[in-house]
Structures are given as structure tokens and as C-alpha cells.
Design a protein around this motif. Structure first.
Motif, PDB file in Angstrom:
ATOM      1  N   GLU A  72       0.830  -1.212   0.000  1.00  0.00           N
ATOM      2  CA  GLU A  72       0.000   0.000   0.000  1.00  0.00           C
ATOM      3  C   GLU A  72       0.866   1.264   0.000  1.00  0.00           C
ATOM      4  O   GLU A  72       0.518   2.262  -0.638  1.00  0.00           O
ATOM      5  N   ASP A 126       2.077   7.304   5.863  1.00  0.00           N
ATOM      6  CA  ASP A 126       1.033   7.789   4.952  1.00  0.00           C
ATOM      7  C   ASP A 126       1.509   9.028   4.182  1.00  0.00           C
ATOM      8  O   ASP A 126       0.703   9.793   3.653  1.00  0.00           O
ATOM      9  N   ARG A 139       2.031   1.541  -3.497  1.00  0.00           N
ATOM     10  CA  ARG A 139       0.903   1.871  -4.374  1.00  0.00           C
ATOM     11  C   ARG A 139       0.573   3.368  -4.260  1.00  0.00           C
ATOM     12  O   ARG A 139       0.313   4.043  -5.255  1.00  0.00           O
ATOM     13  N   SER A 140       0.600   3.879  -3.042  1.00  0.00           N
ATOM     14  CA  SER A 140       0.282   5.304  -2.855  1.00  0.00           C
ATOM     15  C   SER A 140       1.372   6.183  -3.472  1.00  0.00           C
ATOM     16  O   SER A 140       1.087   7.263  -3.993  1.00  0.00           O
ATOM     17  N   GLN A 157       0.569   6.302  -7.131  1.00  0.00           N
ATOM     18  CA  GLN A 157      -0.590   7.171  -7.375  1.00  0.00           C
ATOM     19  C   GLN A 157      -0.187   8.639  -7.304  1.00  0.00           C
ATOM     20  O   GLN A 157      -0.681   9.465  -8.060  1.00  0.00           O
ATOM     21  N   THR A 158       0.745   8.954  -6.403  1.00  0.00           N
ATOM     22  CA  THR A 158       1.253  10.327  -6.294  1.00  0.00           C
ATOM     23  C   THR A 158       1.972  10.728  -7.580  1.00  0.00           C
ATOM     24  O   THR A 158       1.775  11.823  -8.112  1.00  0.00           O
ATOM     25  N   PHE A 177       2.675   9.629   1.275  1.00  0.00           N
ATOM     26  CA  PHE A 177       2.260   9.838  -0.113  1.00  0.00           C
ATOM     27  C   PHE A 177       0.761  10.115  -0.240  1.00  0.00           C
ATOM     28  O   PHE A 177       0.284  10.511  -1.287  1.00  0.00           O
ATOM     29  N   VAL A 178       0.038   9.860   0.832  1.00  0.00           N
ATOM     30  CA  VAL A 178      -1.403  10.125   0.840  1.00  0.00           C
ATOM     31  C   VAL A 178      -1.683  11.481   1.474  1.00  0.00           C
ATOM     32  O   VAL A 178      -2.489  12.263   0.980  1.00  0.00           O
TER      33      VAL A 178
END
Lengths: 80, 187
Positions: free
Chosen positions: A46, B96, A49-50, A53-54, B98-99
Motif C-alpha cells: 500500500e 502515509d 501503491r500510494s 498514485q502520487t 504519499f497520501v
């Protein structure tokens, strides 16, 4: 389809291939099987994956697009 | 073909490392595509065709040999390194990243700092969504070379984006590097 047991190291070695959907169906199934029971590897996946996506959200402005479109059309019309 | 303008423009800018040269390269790409339109096979991948032209223009205009970038024999190790970055991020409390954090200002600069081969692979696969095989064809290299360059480029980008967030005070500095032992990743 053959689903084999895969350890964490094998999973993270194929992490990018898996996220890019470039693994074979057998490897894909094995990785999914592993991820279903391994929180650590699921978190690795994850995280990466993030990151992807960035990267994929890297913007390009509509103004830049309009200028480029006009330039190209003008250049092509000069070509005849 | 202009429906692919955003894709080509973005790719050209990544190749050239700056907007002005990238915009010129994109224009040259479409001009050459226009001139070569008779050689385009209807039904084939138009975006990939344009990327190939773009890359060839880029190489021609630079008039220098492609730099050979030394790569690990095992690109998968870069995947392992990326997982290790996650371990550091988790221990540092920013898994987190990148989020949660807007890294857009750093992405273009980080991509521009990559070596040519890695930058092209990242641009084609990560930004434009090509498969390994399509990128290999566009770059005229083996699929294994695309994987090596892509995985290395991703790892470097992850490191640079994390550094950016740390330097900007958006996340804390990470703890010591985690280790891999006996086929499992210590978390």
C-alpha cells in the motif's frame, strides 16, 4: 492456476511487478494469497501503491496544453 | 493525434528537465509525426508511436551518445529497498506520506534529477501508464532494462520525496535503517 506459498522476501522482490500487473497469473495468485495473511507486506504494497498514485497524479496545466496545441497547429499549418 | 498532446508534453518535459525545451520537443514530435503520418499504421498504438518519435527527437537533438547507466543485476533488490523505505517511514510515523502530503512541488524536480534512462522509464510507465513491453519498444531497449531503470528510478524518487518532506519539516527524520534477515523483513 497454481497457488504456492511465498515468503515475505519473495513478495517484496516482486512488489513492483505485482503493482504494475506484470506478474504471471500464478505469481499474482501466490502474492495475493500471501497478502491476505501478512499485514506487514500488505502495508509495504500500500505504501508503494500510494507512491505510484502520487507520481501518476503529476499535473499538467490546461493553460500549458492550450499553448502547446496552438503552437503545434500553427507549425503544422506552416508545413502545408 | 493531438488527443495525446498532454501525454507527449509531459513526457517531453520530463526528458528535457524543463518546460521550455520540453514544449519545443513536443512541437517537434508532432511535426515529425505529421510528416511521417503515411507510415503510421491505423489501429496501432498511437501514443506509443508518438513517444518513440519524441524519444528519437530528444536523442537526435542532444547529439550525444546515450549514457550507459550501471544497474544492479537484480532489479528486484530495488523493490526490497522500497519496502525498507516503508519500514523507516512507519517507524518515523509518516507511512502515509504519499497520501497525506502534497508532494507535487517536489515531483517534477526529483524526476528531473534522475539519469536519462531512469527518467524515461519512469515517465513512460509511471506517468503515462505504458506496460514494460510498450516502454521497452518505445525506448528500443530490452524489457529487463526497463525494469532495472524503472525500479531504480522509483527507489531514488521515493528517497528524494521523503527527503523533501523531511527538509520542509512536513515529517520527522526517520530512524536507523531496518534490516532483512532470513527471508523476512523486520518491521
Amino acid at each position: 492456476m497454481k497457488v504456492t506459498t511465498m515468503d515475505c522476501l519473495h513478495v517484496v522482490r516482486q512488489l513492483w511487478d505485482y503493482l504494475d500487473r506484470e506478474t504471471t497469473p500464478d505469481a499474482d495468485a501466490s502474492i495475493r494469497h500471501h497478502l491476505a495473511t501478512c499485514t506487514g507486506c500488505t502495508e509495504h504494497v500500500e505504501f508503494c501503491r500510494s507512491f505510484l498514485q502520487t507520481l501518476r497524479a503529476a499535473p499538467i496545466s490546461q493553460a500549458d496544453l492550450a499553448v502547446a496545441r496552438d503552437r503545434i497547429r500553427a507549425a503544422i499549418s506552416r508545413e502545408g | 493525434m493531438l488527443e495525446y498532446l498532454a501525454d507527449v508534453l509531459r513526457y517531453a518535459r520530463f526528458l528535457c528537465r524543463n518546460h521550455a525545451d520540453g514544449d519545443d520537443l513536443a512541437q517537434e514530435t508532432f511535426l515529425r509525426a505529421f510528416r511521417a503520418r503515411d507510415s503510421y499504421e491505423l489501429g496501432s498504438n498511437g501514443k506509443q508511436w508518438l513517444f518513440t518519435i519524441c524519444r528519437n527527437c530528444f536523442l537526435r537533438e542532444r547529439q550525444r551518445a546515450q549514457r550507459v547507466v550501471a544497474m544492479s543485476d537484480e532489479p528486484e533488490l530495488d523493490g526490497v529497498a522500497s519496502a525498507m523505505l516503508h519500514v523507516s517511514a512507519k517507524q518515523g510515523g509518516y507511512e502515509d506520506i504519499f497520501v497525506r502530503i502534497d508532494l507535487a512541488p517536489a515531483i517534477e524536480r526529483a524526476v528531473a534529477q534522475l539519469p536519462d534512462g531512469q527518467r524515461a522509464a519512469v515517465a513512460l510507465v509511471d506517468i503515462e501508464g505504458l506496460s514494460y513491453a510498450e516502454a521497452a519498444e518505445a525506448l528500443d531497449v530490452a524489457i529487463g532494462t526497463v525494469r532495472s531503470r524503472l525500479f531504480r528510478g522509483r527507489r531514488v524518487l521515493q528517497e528524494k520525496l521523503i527527503e523533501y518532506a523531511q527538509d520542509a519539516g512536513l515529517v520527522s527524520r526517520g530512524p536507523a535503517e531496518p534490516r532483512i534477515a532470513e527471508g523476512r523483513v523486520d518491521t
